[in-house]
Design an enzyme around this catalytic site. Sequence first.
Site, mmCIF file in Angstrom:
data_model
loop_
_atom_site.group_PDB
_atom_site.id
_atom_site.type_symbol
_atom_site.label_atom_id
_atom_site.label_comp_id
_atom_site.label_asym_id
_atom_site.label_seq_id
_atom_site.Cartn_x
_atom_site.Cartn_y
_atom_site.Cartn_z
ATOM 1 N N GLY A 66 0.866 -1.170 0.000
ATOM 2 C CA GLY A 66 0.000 0.000 0.000
ATOM 3 C C GLY A 66 0.900 1.216 0.000
ATOM 4 C CB CYS A 67 0.290 4.763 -0.701
ATOM 5 S SG CYS A 67 0.982 6.380 -0.411
#
Lengths: 140, 408
Positions: A50-51
């Site tokens: 994920g970011c």
Amino acid sequence: MTIKEIQEEIVDEFSMFDDWMQRYEYMIDLGKSLPLIDEQYKTDDNIIKGCQSKVWVHADLEGDILSFTADSDAIITKGIIAILIRVYSGQHPKDILDADTNFIDEIGLKEHLSPTRANGLVSMIKQIKMYAIAYQTQIK
Amino acid sequence: MQKTTLDIQAIRKDFPILSRTVNGQPLVYLDNAATSQTPKQVLDAIVDYYSGYNANIHRGVHTLSQEATDKYEQARATIQHHFNAKFAHEVIFTAGTTHGINLVANGFSSLLKKGDEVIVSALEHHSNIVPWQMLCERTGAVLKVIPMNLNGELEMDAYYELLSNKTKLVFCNHVSNALGTVNPIKEIINAAHKVGAAVLIDGAQAAPHIKADVQELDVDFYVVSAHKMCGPTGAGMLYGKEEWLNKLPPYQGGGEMIAEVTFEKTTYADLPHKFEAGTPNICGGIAFGAALDYMNAIGFDAIAAYEHELLEYATAQLLTVDGLKIYGTAANKTSVISFNVGSIHPYDIGSILDKLGIAVRTGHHCAQPIMDFYGIPGTVRASFSFYNTMEEVDVLVAGVKRAVAMLQ
């Protein structure tokens, strides 16, 4: 216990907390205390990027019971993973596929399961369901 | 004690959003590098447009269309004067910085050949890396990178060594979004011009703090987004020198950008319309002009001086947190502080700050190469604007201390 019963149990536990601080402290404790995944499974194949934070998920089938281990580099994410593992792990693939995550709303952690949060949790649930689909066909 | 002569409390009253609460706490908005908040003067411009003279521009003979066209072109003139462009037609309205970069990168597809070199800095946002990688894939040009040091500053000696007569283009941000470093763009531009290369400067993070003079900089292209400087999302500017804009082919085809169309051949409109195909974001352009008027009325010198005060105070206060490390310690930086505390994940700190009503950015800030350079998954980034207060800095520092106590 069925998935539904476990979810109700978790909702019950969280109802004892008065405010977000206590909920978060509980999750942080969960995140800290649980060894969630065997190091050998923390591979690039098992990673969900994920970011914001990374999540690793590993699945094992014994008989017709599907078990999960998982981990994250962020502790709050890891705490939520611990809750999700408690719900989904050790269940029949079909029951896993039928289950929803509405209980997360009830325990006041909805924001962490938002697709826009990019912390890997939404993808983790998707991955858990994918494993359930894959292993369900194996059982048959 | 604060030295500014700005009346910050009066300024805050211009921003309706600043009086709301988040999770039961007063909002402390410190994510200004992602997007700035909008003052009522700009909101009024938006409402005035839609309630008073909403019409398509540049083509209607009716009064509303004429009024909308006049306001839109006035906004272009406001932007031209703000950045001191020589001509209004050197100001191209875009949807934002990313759009402007892609427009230029696309145009250079027909001007580059295999073996040409383009230089990009290590401090770039993904939006100033990926379009150039795509350009290199299309043309066979080679992408070179100006390295950075641990303070988050570009290694200028290495830059000079990268430059050669093969260099055709140089891209660099004026200010780094992840670290706040102000890059020596004047020096970068001058050196590039000596080898005949064109320079595009990504001004997205600089524009809210520094009034760039494109003629004085002698820059070939300068791109900004309105939403980082009190304007609306979906609007921005590409400044290009007339000679370069004439050399580049159109980016998108459509209405507005043509002079004459037959099925055999179309001739393109003159600048700036050549690059403004279709009905533009009329309201956005007008509101962008209103945002510049608003900020100029306060004054960029006063804004920069006060934000520097905020930066110095916040830096000193944050460093009182045990184990806190700031990434990006360049001598010249804007009011952005990127940090981590010990081995605590930025997501965890950001999640708890959110519960306290404090908005910060966490993650890799669309600048993964910088995070890889430091060997970290990301940072917590607090970015300050002229409407933030010293008291809000105190709330942030107390919030970080509380988060750390919970997480350690």
